[in-house]
Design an enzyme around this catalytic site. Structure first.
Site, short mmCIF file in Angstrom:
data_model
loop_
_atom_site.label_atom_id
_atom_site.label_comp_id
_atom_site.label_asym_id
_atom_site.label_seq_id
_atom_site.Cartn_x
_atom_site.Cartn_y
_atom_site.Cartn_z
N ARG A 129 0.87 -1.19 0.00
CA ARG A 129 0.00 0.00 0.00
C ARG A 129 0.90 1.23 0.00
O ARG A 129 1.70 1.42 0.91
CB ARG A 129 -0.92 0.02 1.21
CG ARG A 129 -2.15 0.93 1.00
CD ARG A 129 -2.97 1.09 2.27
NE ARG A 129 -2.26 1.89 3.22
CZ ARG A 129 -2.30 1.71 4.55
NH1 ARG A 129 -3.02 0.74 5.07
NH2 ARG A 129 -1.62 2.49 5.35
N GLU A 146 4.55 7.12 2.61
CA GLU A 146 5.37 5.92 2.82
C GLU A 146 4.82 4.80 1.97
O GLU A 146 3.72 4.90 1.41
CB GLU A 146 5.36 5.50 4.30
CG GLU A 146 4.00 5.01 4.76
CD GLU A 146 4.05 4.07 5.97
OE1 GLU A 146 5.12 3.53 6.29
OE2 GLU A 146 2.99 3.87 6.58
N ASN A 148 4.03 0.70 2.33
CA ASN A 148 3.93 -0.41 3.27
C ASN A 148 4.12 -1.72 2.52
O ASN A 148 3.44 -1.96 1.52
CB ASN A 148 2.55 -0.42 3.93
CG ASN A 148 2.29 0.85 4.72
OD1 ASN A 148 2.83 1.04 5.80
ND2 ASN A 148 1.50 1.76 4.17
N SER A 153 -2.95 -2.73 5.75
CA SER A 153 -4.29 -3.07 6.23
C SER A 153 -5.38 -2.19 5.62
O SER A 153 -5.12 -1.28 4.86
CB SER A 153 -4.32 -2.98 7.75
OG SER A 153 -3.98 -1.69 8.14
N LYS A 310 11.68 2.81 6.27
CA LYS A 310 11.75 4.24 5.98
C LYS A 310 13.12 4.60 5.42
O LYS A 310 13.25 5.47 4.57
CB LYS A 310 11.48 5.05 7.26
CG LYS A 310 10.19 4.66 8.01
CD LYS A 310 9.00 5.37 7.48
CE LYS A 310 7.72 5.20 8.31
NZ LYS A 310 7.16 3.87 8.43
N LYS A 368 11.40 10.60 11.35
CA LYS A 368 10.81 9.25 11.42
C LYS A 368 11.84 8.18 11.79
O LYS A 368 12.90 8.10 11.18
CB LYS A 368 10.25 8.86 10.05
CG LYS A 368 9.13 9.74 9.55
CD LYS A 368 8.53 9.14 8.29
CE LYS A 368 7.40 9.99 7.78
NZ LYS A 368 6.72 9.36 6.63
N GLU A 372 6.68 0.98 12.10
CA GLU A 372 5.40 0.99 11.39
C GLU A 372 4.29 1.05 12.42
O GLU A 372 4.51 0.79 13.58
CB GLU A 372 5.23 -0.31 10.58
CG GLU A 372 6.34 -0.62 9.62
CD GLU A 372 6.41 0.37 8.48
OE1 GLU A 372 5.35 0.92 8.09
OE2 GLU A 372 7.51 0.64 7.99
N GLY A 373 3.12 1.39 11.94
CA GLY A 373 1.95 1.26 12.80
C GLY A 373 1.49 2.55 13.44
O GLY A 373 0.51 2.57 14.18
N ARG A 455 -8.13 7.49 4.38
CA ARG A 455 -8.12 7.61 5.83
C ARG A 455 -8.08 9.09 6.12
O ARG A 455 -7.25 9.81 5.56
CB ARG A 455 -6.84 6.97 6.33
CG ARG A 455 -6.95 6.27 7.61
CD ARG A 455 -5.66 5.57 7.94
NE ARG A 455 -4.60 5.80 6.97
CZ ARG A 455 -3.34 5.45 7.19
NH1 ARG A 455 -3.00 4.85 8.30
NH2 ARG A 455 -2.40 5.67 6.29
N1 LIG Z 1 6.00 13.91 5.31
C1 LIG Z 1 4.85 13.97 5.97
N2 LIG Z 1 4.09 15.09 5.94
C2 LIG Z 1 2.93 15.14 6.62
N3 LIG Z 1 2.44 14.15 7.38
C3 LIG Z 1 3.16 13.02 7.46
C4 LIG Z 1 4.38 12.86 6.75
N4 LIG Z 1 4.87 11.65 7.02
C5 LIG Z 1 3.98 11.06 7.84
N5 LIG Z 1 2.95 11.85 8.10
C6 LIG Z 1 1.78 11.54 8.95
O1 LIG Z 1 2.18 10.58 9.90
C7 LIG Z 1 1.48 9.34 9.70
C8 LIG Z 1 2.39 8.17 10.01
O2 LIG Z 1 3.57 8.24 9.21
P1 LIG Z 1 4.03 7.03 8.33
O3 LIG Z 1 5.25 7.42 7.61
O4 LIG Z 1 2.90 6.55 7.49
O5 LIG Z 1 4.44 5.96 9.43
P2 LIG Z 1 3.74 4.62 9.95
O6 LIG Z 1 4.60 3.54 9.40
O7 LIG Z 1 3.79 4.74 11.42
O8 LIG Z 1 2.36 4.54 9.38
C9 LIG Z 1 0.99 9.40 8.27
O9 LIG Z 1 -0.14 8.59 8.11
C10 LIG Z 1 0.70 10.88 8.11
O10 LIG Z 1 -0.55 11.21 8.66
MG LIG Z 2 1.65 4.93 7.54
#
Ligand SMILES: Nc1ncnc2c1ncn2[C@@H]1O[C@H](COP(=O)(O)OP(=O)(O)O)[C@@H](O)[C@H]1O
Ligand SMILES: [Mg+2]
Length: 480
Positions: A129, A146, A148, A153, A310, A368, A372-373, A455
């Protein structure tokens, strides 16, 4: 977020109070009755479900960008497949990170051990995803948040969001607008990948194993997959086991078959194993290693899991890096455009420069770790403190990313125990595009795009994890 552009809503807001209360009550019941539901974290019972938080009407999303993200998915699938099979790239990219991040190091150890002993199965299944936010400063073009590669899910529940919201639209007298709500084939697409992998394994009695958490709050999403497989293929059984149970009950047969009691496992679908807490002791790591050594087709196999870190995402966004994995210049350009700035924090000249940049203008970034999660990132003003607490070496466990700033949409967020009537709130949506790829290093048997998820979170929240309780499930209303 003053001055943030607001996307036009699908219907004029607010909705008259009486109508709103009635339609919300109906929508909640529709959600529970169709399995758009989860187990409660605050009031857990394995005998009961709450509806999953949802947005009452579909949130606006630019059609052009939705289509763009969808059309890119098969290229992204192939990219991740190629990355996963590039031992040198994974090893170099993760070299500094594994020195300081224990979890990634443990995953990497499993990978190294399997490499040394030989893979029991050449094929891998990727149910991916790719997540995006529209970036308002670039004409709302989508930027990848990101990718996945493990436990991607909500393909199950998301498939029910368009029908739920079209029910609401019809109730409100706006059935004519349903045409702007795209169909979602995530569930059939993802399960199709698992069934195909099962067929490739070619052992009619073998089962599909779902590796699950100790407690599955997101049970409906997982069960949708299980039940869909059974419906399509009455001959395929799905087993659910935790890593701990696999350790206790599992063993390898003479030809590296993964055996669980009387069953041989054809396909392993990991819905757990992506965070440290899923590994209570060495037992769970041993179970992971045993599965990786087995003949079963893994979703994901360990190299796919590592390709989804990441750190790898950050490395891929560096200039010219895509050329290593994609040959067509048009495709390189298209994928390059969805990347936003991603910066290494390794102890190198470039890494130290990104460190200084983050201290200077923290509000431009997200920090970051390799997790994940949801709930692990550090945002804006909190970044300098977090960075200063780390040693130079420890920073290699993290990456820095440009903050993507999405436009706002307006709508009603409906959550268990929420206010009645709900209020119009400012929202931002994150689009996830599912992709399926099955193959070995040289042969890709299938590669397709498979539905989507939307979402949506309050515009004031940094993160919108639905399972974490901050976000809500949604589906797009496409704006021309
Ligand atoms: N570069 C970014 N700009 C704005 N919001 C972000 C960015 N990166 C992550 N986020 C917010 O943080 C959430 C979690 O980050 P993500 O990289 O998806 O990590 P995880 O693996 O924990 O899902 C994302 O769903 C988004 O809402
Ligand atoms: Mg995410």
């Amino acid at each position: 977020m003053t001055g943030t552009p607001v996307l036009e809503p699908c219907v004029p807001l607010p909705i008259a109070e009486r109508t709103l209360i009635d339609v919300t009550e109906k929508a909640k019941d529709w959600a529970i009755m169709h399995g758009a539901a989860m187990r409660s974290k605050t009031n857990f019972s394995s005998d009961a479900l709450n509806f999953a938080p949802f947005i009452l009407m579909p949130s606006s999303f630019p059609r052009k960008e939705f289509e763009k993200a969808k059309n890119l998915q098969t290229i992204i699938n192939q990219l991740m497949h190629n990355v996963a099979h590039d031992e040198e790239f994974l090893t170099t990219t993760l070299a500094e990170t594994v020195k300081v991040d224990e979890f990634t190091a443990n995953l990497f150890n499993v990978y190294k051990k399997v490499l040394a002993n030989g893979f029991g199965q050449a094929y891998s299944l990727g149910l991916l995803r790719s997540d995006y936010l529209a970036h308002m400063f670039e004409d709302n073009s989508v930027k990848q948040v990101e990718i996945n590669t493990i436990a991607s899910s909500f393909g199950g529940i998301s498939t029910h969001m368009m029908p739920l919201q079209s029910f609401v639209m019809s109730e409100l007298g706006h059935a004519d607008k349903i045409k702007n709500m795209p169909e979602n084939t995530a569930l059939s697409g993802l399960c199709g990948g698992m069934i195909k992998a099962w067929e490739v394994y070619a052992q009619p009695k073998a089962v599909i194993l779902f590796v699950i958490e100790d407690v599955s709050y997101n049970i409906c999403d997982q069960r949708f997959h299980e039940f869909y497989i059974r419906e399509q293929r009455p001959d395929i059984k799905v087993l659910r086991r935790t890593l701990t149970q696999v350790h206790k009950e599992g063993k390898l047969g003479p030809n590296k078959e993964l055996l669980l009691g009387e069953y041989e496992v054809a396909v392993i679908y990991f819905r757990a194993g992506y965070e440290p807490l899923h590994y209570h002791s060495q037992d769970e790591w041993d179970a992971r290693y045993m599965m990786e050594c087995s003949r079963a087709i893994k979703c994901p196999s360990i190299h796919y899991h590592l390709a989804g870190t990441k750190k790898v995402q950050q490395a891929l966004a560096q200039p010219e890096m895509l050329e290593r994995f994609i040959s067509d210049p048009e495709k390189i350009k298209a994928v390059g455009q969805i990347f936003t700035g991603l910066y290494s924090l390794d102890d190198s000249e470039a890494g130290n420069a990104s460190y200084e940049m983050a201290l200077k203008e923290p509000e431009r970034f997200v920090l970051k770790p390799q997790r994940e999660g949801g709930g692990n990132n550090v945002y804006g003003a909190d970044i300098p403190d977090a960075l200063r607490k780390m040693s130079r070496v420890e920073r290699a466990a993290w990456i820095l990313m440009d903050l993507i700033q999405p436009p706002i949409s307006k709508g009603y967020m409906i959550r268990p125990g929420g206010k009645s009537p709900p209020e119009v709130v400012d929202l931002v949506s994150e689009l996830g595009i599912f992709g399926v790829i099955l193959g070995d290093v040289d042969n890709v048997i299938c590669n397709y795009q498979a539905g989507h998820m939307l979402r949506t979170k309050l515009s004031t929240a940094n993160e919108g994890g639905v399972a974490a309780g901050l976000g809500a499930l949604d589906s797009p209303y496409l704006l021309d």
